[in-house]
Design a protein around this motif. Structure first.
Motif, PDB file in Angstrom:
ATOM      1  N   TYR A   5       0.834  -1.202   0.000  1.00 38.81           N
ATOM      2  CA  TYR A   5       0.000   0.000   0.000  1.00 38.81           C
ATOM      3  C   TYR A   5       0.868   1.251   0.000  1.00 38.81           C
ATOM      4  O   TYR A   5       2.022   1.224   0.397  1.00 38.81           O
ATOM      5  N   LYS A   6       0.275   2.373  -0.424  1.00 46.24           N
ATOM      6  CA  LYS A   6       1.009   3.636  -0.540  1.00 46.24           C
ATOM      7  C   LYS A   6       0.470   4.686   0.427  1.00 46.24           C
ATOM      8  O   LYS A   6      -0.677   4.612   0.868  1.00 46.24           O
ATOM      9  N   GLU A  28      -6.337   5.754   6.837  1.00 49.34           N
ATOM     10  CA  GLU A  28      -5.462   6.260   5.776  1.00 49.34           C
ATOM     11  C   GLU A  28      -4.018   5.952   6.121  1.00 49.34           C
ATOM     12  O   GLU A  28      -3.606   6.105   7.270  1.00 49.34           O
ATOM     13  N   VAL A  29      -3.245   5.528   5.134  1.00 49.97           N
ATOM     14  CA  VAL A  29      -1.825   5.248   5.347  1.00 49.97           C
ATOM     15  C   VAL A  29      -1.093   6.581   5.485  1.00 49.97           C
ATOM     16  O   VAL A  29      -1.150   7.424   4.602  1.00 49.97           O
ATOM     17  N   VAL A  30      -0.424   6.763   6.618  1.00 50.81           N
ATOM     18  CA  VAL A  30       0.337   7.978   6.897  1.00 50.81           C
ATOM     19  C   VAL A  30       1.810   7.773   6.546  1.00 50.81           C
ATOM     20  O   VAL A  30       2.469   8.678   6.056  1.00 50.81           O
ATOM     21  N   ASP A  36      13.609  -4.696   7.988  1.00 51.07           N
ATOM     22  CA  ASP A  36      14.576  -5.652   7.438  1.00 51.07           C
ATOM     23  C   ASP A  36      14.031  -7.063   7.555  1.00 51.07           C
ATOM     24  O   ASP A  36      14.101  -7.854   6.640  1.00 51.07           O
ATOM     25  N   LYS A  37      13.504  -7.358   8.720  1.00 48.27           N
ATOM     26  CA  LYS A  37      12.949  -8.679   8.999  1.00 48.27           C
ATOM     27  C   LYS A  37      11.582  -8.499   9.630  1.00 48.27           C
ATOM     28  O   LYS A  37      11.267  -7.441  10.140  1.00 48.27           O
ATOM     29  N   GLY A  38      10.800  -9.531   9.614  1.00 49.82           N
ATOM     30  CA  GLY A  38       9.502  -9.474  10.259  1.00 49.82           C
ATOM     31  C   GLY A  38       8.426  -8.908   9.356  1.00 49.82           C
ATOM     32  O   GLY A  38       8.613  -8.766   8.156  1.00 49.82           O
ATOM     33  N   PRO A  39       7.289  -8.567   9.946  1.00 49.73           N
ATOM     34  CA  PRO A  39       6.152  -8.120   9.147  1.00 49.73           C
ATOM     35  C   PRO A  39       6.357  -6.719   8.557  1.00 49.73           C
ATOM     36  O   PRO A  39       7.101  -5.904   9.095  1.00 49.73           O
ATOM     37  N   VAL A  40       5.669  -6.460   7.458  1.00 49.31           N
ATOM     38  CA  VAL A  40       5.669  -5.131   6.847  1.00 49.31           C
ATOM     39  C   VAL A  40       4.726  -4.262   7.679  1.00 49.31           C
ATOM     40  O   VAL A  40       3.589  -4.656   7.954  1.00 49.31           O
ATOM     41  N   LEU A  41       5.207  -3.087   8.104  1.00 50.45           N
ATOM     42  CA  LEU A  41       4.440  -2.229   9.005  1.00 50.45           C
ATOM     43  C   LEU A  41       4.073  -0.904   8.349  1.00 50.45           C
ATOM     44  O   LEU A  41       4.806  -0.389   7.503  1.00 50.45           O
ATOM     45  N   TYR A  42       2.936  -0.372   8.789  1.00 48.45           N
ATOM     46  CA  TYR A  42       2.443   0.927   8.322  1.00 48.45           C
ATOM     47  C   TYR A  42       2.009   1.756   9.518  1.00 48.45           C
ATOM     48  O   TYR A  42       1.560   1.215  10.523  1.00 48.45           O
ATOM     49  N   ARG A  43       2.116   3.072   9.384  1.00 50.73           N
ATOM     50  CA  ARG A  43       1.500   3.981  10.352  1.00 50.73           C
ATOM     51  C   ARG A  43       0.213   4.444   9.688  1.00 50.73           C
ATOM     52  O   ARG A  43       0.233   4.941   8.556  1.00 50.73           O
ATOM     53  N   VAL A  44      -0.916   4.244  10.352  1.00 57.42           N
ATOM     54  CA  VAL A  44      -2.218   4.599   9.790  1.00 57.42           C
ATOM     55  C   VAL A  44      -2.981   5.491  10.756  1.00 57.42           C
ATOM     56  O   VAL A  44      -2.725   5.478  11.964  1.00 57.42           O
ATOM     57  N   GLU A  57       0.783  -5.221   7.757  1.00 55.20           N
ATOM     58  CA  GLU A  57       0.122  -5.242   6.453  1.00 55.20           C
ATOM     59  C   GLU A  57      -1.017  -6.260   6.425  1.00 55.20           C
ATOM     60  O   GLU A  57      -2.037  -6.036   5.774  1.00 55.20           O
ATOM     61  N   THR A  58      -0.875  -7.353   7.153  1.00 50.13           N
ATOM     62  CA  THR A  58      -1.913  -8.388   7.174  1.00 50.13           C
ATOM     63  C   THR A  58      -3.199  -7.922   7.850  1.00 50.13           C
ATOM     64  O   THR A  58      -4.244  -8.548   7.686  1.00 50.13           O
TER      65      THR A  58
END
Length: 88
Positions: A5-6, A28-30, A36-44, A57-58
């Protein structure tokens, strides 16, 4: 692994596992957080509350919600003004 996601994209945040107060709903993705390792993270940021959250991301799925045309134009203007002011 890259981010799916963007920044600025509206998504649906799934409800949290028990023992959490994280509400489900549109967000909304902020920021796309580095990893490097582990899950892909987002600040929302949720549409219904002011605080931001870091989620995996999941926990996110594409949303059918769309920003109003006025919001989209305003976001584009603010991005341009930031870029111009940084060049000076």
């Amino acid at each position: 692994m890259s981010h799916l996601y963007k920044i600025g994209q509206l998504l649906e945040l799934r409800s949290a596992p028990r023992l959490s107060n994280r509400p489900a709903g549109t967000c909304e993705v902020v920021a796309c957080l580095p990893h490097d390792k582990g899950p892909v993270l987002y600040r929302v940021q949720s549409i219904n509350e002011r605080n931001e959250r870091v989620v995996e991301e999941t926990d996110l799925v594409p949303s059918t919600a769309a920003k109003s045309a006025e919001e989209a134009v305003e976001n584009e203007r603010s991005s341009i003004s930031i870029a111009v002011s940084r060049r000076r």
